[in-house]
Design a protein around this motif. Sequence first.
Motif, PDB file in Angstrom:
ATOM      1  N   LYS A 404       0.827  -1.217   0.000  1.00 56.20           N
ATOM      2  CA  LYS A 404       0.000   0.000   0.000  1.00 56.20           C
ATOM      3  C   LYS A 404       0.859   1.265   0.000  1.00 56.20           C
ATOM      4  O   LYS A 404       0.684   2.145   0.840  1.00 56.20           O
ATOM      5  CB  LYS A 404      -0.933   0.004   1.215  1.00 56.20           C
ATOM      6  N   SER A 405       1.855   1.299  -0.923  1.00 59.27           N
ATOM      7  CA  SER A 405       2.747   2.471  -0.924  1.00 59.27           C
ATOM      8  C   SER A 405       2.259   3.595  -1.839  1.00 59.27           C
ATOM      9  O   SER A 405       3.061   4.220  -2.504  1.00 59.27           O
ATOM     10  CB  SER A 405       4.158   2.076  -1.357  1.00 59.27           C
ATOM     11  N   PHE A 406       0.958   3.773  -1.905  1.00 60.27           N
ATOM     12  CA  PHE A 406       0.431   4.878  -2.708  1.00 60.27           C
ATOM     13  C   PHE A 406      -0.210   5.912  -1.789  1.00 60.27           C
ATOM     14  O   PHE A 406      -0.636   5.581  -0.689  1.00 60.27           O
ATOM     15  CB  PHE A 406      -0.619   4.369  -3.691  1.00 60.27           C
ATOM     16  N   SER A 407      -0.241   7.149  -2.249  1.00 58.34           N
ATOM     17  CA  SER A 407      -0.970   8.138  -1.463  1.00 58.34           C
ATOM     18  C   SER A 407      -1.875   8.912  -2.418  1.00 58.34           C
ATOM     19  O   SER A 407      -1.753   8.782  -3.642  1.00 58.34           O
ATOM     20  CB  SER A 407       0.006   9.076  -0.765  1.00 58.34           C
ATOM     21  N   LEU A 408      -2.753   9.709  -1.854  1.00 57.28           N
ATOM     22  CA  LEU A 408      -3.660  10.494  -2.691  1.00 57.28           C
ATOM     23  C   LEU A 408      -3.459  11.976  -2.421  1.00 57.28           C
ATOM     24  O   LEU A 408      -3.193  12.375  -1.287  1.00 57.28           O
ATOM     25  CB  LEU A 408      -5.116  10.143  -2.378  1.00 57.28           C
ATOM     26  N   ALA A 427      -9.568  13.371  -6.497  1.00 57.50           N
ATOM     27  CA  ALA A 427      -8.514  12.569  -5.859  1.00 57.50           C
ATOM     28  C   ALA A 427      -7.564  12.075  -6.945  1.00 57.50           C
ATOM     29  O   ALA A 427      -8.009  11.513  -7.946  1.00 57.50           O
ATOM     30  CB  ALA A 427      -9.135  11.393  -5.128  1.00 57.50           C
ATOM     31  N   LEU A 428      -6.271  12.307  -6.762  1.00 54.20           N
ATOM     32  CA  LEU A 428      -5.283  11.872  -7.759  1.00 54.20           C
ATOM     33  C   LEU A 428      -4.214  11.043  -7.056  1.00 54.20           C
ATOM     34  O   LEU A 428      -3.719  11.429  -5.994  1.00 54.20           O
ATOM     35  CB  LEU A 428      -4.660  13.089  -8.451  1.00 54.20           C
ATOM     36  N   ASN A 459      -9.171  -0.223  -6.048  1.00 50.81           N
ATOM     37  CA  ASN A 459      -9.881  -0.443  -4.784  1.00 50.81           C
ATOM     38  C   ASN A 459      -9.176   0.245  -3.617  1.00 50.81           C
ATOM     39  O   ASN A 459      -9.824   0.807  -2.739  1.00 50.81           O
ATOM     40  CB  ASN A 459     -10.036  -1.938  -4.503  1.00 50.81           C
ATOM     41  N   LEU A 460      -7.822   0.203  -3.650  1.00 50.74           N
ATOM     42  CA  LEU A 460      -7.048   0.892  -2.601  1.00 50.74           C
ATOM     43  C   LEU A 460      -7.349   2.382  -2.629  1.00 50.74           C
ATOM     44  O   LEU A 460      -7.592   3.011  -1.594  1.00 50.74           O
ATOM     45  CB  LEU A 460      -5.543   0.738  -2.873  1.00 50.74           C
ATOM     46  N   ILE A 461      -7.335   2.942  -3.853  1.00 50.82           N
ATOM     47  CA  ILE A 461      -7.560   4.377  -4.031  1.00 50.82           C
ATOM     48  C   ILE A 461      -8.943   4.765  -3.514  1.00 50.82           C
ATOM     49  O   ILE A 461      -9.109   5.731  -2.774  1.00 50.82           O
ATOM     50  CB  ILE A 461      -7.399   4.757  -5.525  1.00 50.82           C
ATOM     51  N   LEU A 462      -9.910   3.939  -3.902  1.00 46.32           N
ATOM     52  CA  LEU A 462     -11.293   4.219  -3.526  1.00 46.32           C
ATOM     53  C   LEU A 462     -11.466   4.194  -2.006  1.00 46.32           C
ATOM     54  O   LEU A 462     -12.096   5.079  -1.414  1.00 46.32           O
ATOM     55  CB  LEU A 462     -12.175   3.144  -4.171  1.00 46.32           C
ATOM     56  N   GLN A 463     -10.884   3.176  -1.403  1.00 42.09           N
ATOM     57  CA  GLN A 463     -10.967   3.029   0.055  1.00 42.09           C
ATOM     58  C   GLN A 463     -10.385   4.273   0.746  1.00 42.09           C
ATOM     59  O   GLN A 463     -11.002   4.848   1.636  1.00 42.09           O
ATOM     60  CB  GLN A 463     -10.171   1.778   0.457  1.00 42.09           C
ATOM     61  N   GLU A 464      -9.203   4.679   0.253  1.00 40.61           N
ATOM     62  CA  GLU A 464      -8.517   5.813   0.868  1.00 40.61           C
ATOM     63  C   GLU A 464      -9.318   7.113   0.658  1.00 40.61           C
ATOM     64  O   GLU A 464      -9.512   7.892   1.591  1.00 40.61           O
ATOM     65  CB  GLU A 464      -7.109   5.924   0.255  1.00 40.61           C
ATOM     66  N   PHE A 486     -11.889   6.407 -12.461  1.00 44.81           N
ATOM     67  CA  PHE A 486     -12.039   4.970 -12.713  1.00 44.81           C
ATOM     68  C   PHE A 486     -11.559   4.697 -14.126  1.00 44.81           C
ATOM     69  O   PHE A 486     -12.054   5.305 -15.071  1.00 44.81           O
ATOM     70  CB  PHE A 486     -13.520   4.574 -12.632  1.00 44.81           C
ATOM     71  N   SER A 487     -10.622   3.773 -14.263  1.00 41.82           N
ATOM     72  CA  SER A 487     -10.204   3.455 -15.634  1.00 41.82           C
ATOM     73  C   SER A 487     -11.148   2.395 -16.203  1.00 41.82           C
ATOM     74  O   SER A 487     -11.929   1.787 -15.467  1.00 41.82           O
ATOM     75  CB  SER A 487      -8.771   2.991 -15.652  1.00 41.82           C
TER      76      SER A 487
END
Length: 646
Positions: A404-408, A427-428, A459-464, A486-487
């Motif tokens: 989970k090394s992404f951030s928004l 959100a990007l 899904n990770l992005i959406l959750q965050e 959403f792609s």
Amino acid sequence: MKLLDEYKKLRFVLLFIGMLFPVFIDNVISEENLYLAFPYCGASLFLVYMGLFYNFKPQMPTRMRSDLEFREYEVPISGWPENSRRLIENQNLMLNALLAFLQEGVFIYDIAAGKVNWSKRAAQILSTEWQNLGNSFDYFHSLIMENDWLEFRKNISKSLETLRDFSMEVRSSSNSNLFSIFCKPETDSEGCPVRLLGCILAKIETPVHSIFIDALTGLKSKNFFMQRLEEETAYTLRRPDYLYAVILIDINNFSCVNDVYSRDFGDGVLKIIAERIASFCNTTDCTARIDGDVFGIILHDLLSNRENQKITDFARDLYSKITMPLQLFGKDFQINVSMSVVINRDTDKSNTAEGMMSCARILLHELNTGETRGGVKFFTSGLREKAVLLYKMEYDLRKAIQSKSFSLVYQPVVDITKGNRVVAFEALVRWNHSERGYVSPFDFIPIAEESGLIVPLGNLILQEACTQTKKWVDLGYKDLRVAVNFSAKQFAQENLIETLDGILCDTGLSPKNLKIEITEYTAINDSKRIIEIMRQLTNMGFEISIDDFGTGYSSLSYLKYLPVHTLKIDKIFVDSIADKKEDAAFVRMIIGIAKSLHLDLIAEGVENKEQLDFLLAEGCRQIQGYYFSKPLEPAAALDFLRRSNG
Ligand code: C2E
Ligand code: CA
Ligand code: CA
């Protein structure tokens, strides 16, 4: 007396030593040590007793323990006494009669003899003749996947060591059949394993069937294809000279076929292509539909199966066959395809299925983005470097998703008619790569899309995004909306609605605070299904906005049918509204469309006052762009929100 059993040598030695005692008694026992006579005689008798009567533990057959060769091994009974021979022959006849009669798929593996007896029903389950199965596992081995066979052998060895039952599933190597196997070791009175009883069941339930077979074309599914590919890579590890190839075939502009004609017409085209592919390949090859309009082929064992035919000729002939004109619903039609061919010897990524697939995908990507779309391309060493980079990126992405090394970051959308009040955020996603540093989503999102990683990443992005938005809503910003991109693949995933439902449930966010952003291309691709998803989403209370509006599709009439709320004018038009008349006219037109269809409108990428003034004058109120703010970390976004909205 057990004098002639399997320990006869030991018994004779014991008897011999036991009998030597009386011979030397005079030399050992004298009047001074007469008290030794009793233990001396006792020891002699003990050795004689051991030699004649002691029950030594029977030895385990060594074949059973160390090497499970499973070769047929005839026990020579011809020289046996007549009545023993008859008894054994009778037992064999009885066993065979029983195995012919049994209504269960059963096998009995006699460990000492190395012999396997199969029931007739087992042969039916395995779709073969009873006599083919013989008295060994050899034919069975040829029917199932190599990895499953190795697993089966390992389980047998373990089961005989531990005397535990085991069960497993094995897959047929030639079709989608799946079998369940249950095995139980049997021991003799001493607790040593003597035979293994096995039960075999066919497991072709509908869900499994549909996992392995593509319902529309009847070809194999992506699941099956990937499993076969893993088998092929396993061969190369054992046989370094083994050659096989992976081919991917992508139909060009297939979405237009669906759109211009009909979904049924599109399905018809897919079926015809599937038939052409299947009829051109050997039965040992694997032909599959691995994505909407992408087909995959694994050419098995090139050296044995295609001795006289060069793979280049084969691929070109196949290309010609697929692109031949076709007739459907009374229409003459022709399609073009891009076809990538990867032979395992031409890439150093051939030791994994994913490595081979990423080479084939990269090649397909090159073909699809080249000046002349379509044709056949072979993977060559020149492409290796590029492939390595992309492959590494895909690998890193996979790892980054796991950790989970992404951030928004959140970019404000302001309403310029209401004192620049923030009405929404977009959100990007941001990825800070451990070696490369910041990687632009423009670079990694397409790779996530192609590899399917976009679904877990999305899904990770959406959750965050939902967790963060809920915090802002709880601070009192009740009407704030956060837009999540959403792609296409993510939007088309089967369980999108359930996923969204689950995330809203987890985070406690209301659907009215979430906006779903899809591109124009996603919205019109595969239209009927996408429209249905969009309807369900809007019924649930979500708003949908069309991103990059104006860049994708020439016909605007589809807008009437789509349940959308917002259009986002793409940055490329905004960039030049001040100095390019055509772009200014185009933006004016989009604003007009939005107004007449009562849609919200957001202009994206607004960087300067001139652009802002133009948009304000034309009636576009919602603005997103560096002029107001770059995308912000959550804390900075909250500050911005407080300053703008109080
Ligand atoms: P997009 O959805 O069109 O996002 C807008 C992009 O334009 C963002 O780039 C944003 O930072 C940039 N932008 C906004 N205003 C300005 C401006 O005034 N000037 C300039 N030069 N740029 C501006 P970003 O964040 O690099 O994202 C690029 C693309 O990557 C996005 O384009 C979107 O297609 C994709 N993307 C970003 N985040 C996600 C995500 O969470 N999920 C998915 N599926 N795609 C995403
Ligand atoms: Ca966007
Ligand atoms: Ca955009």
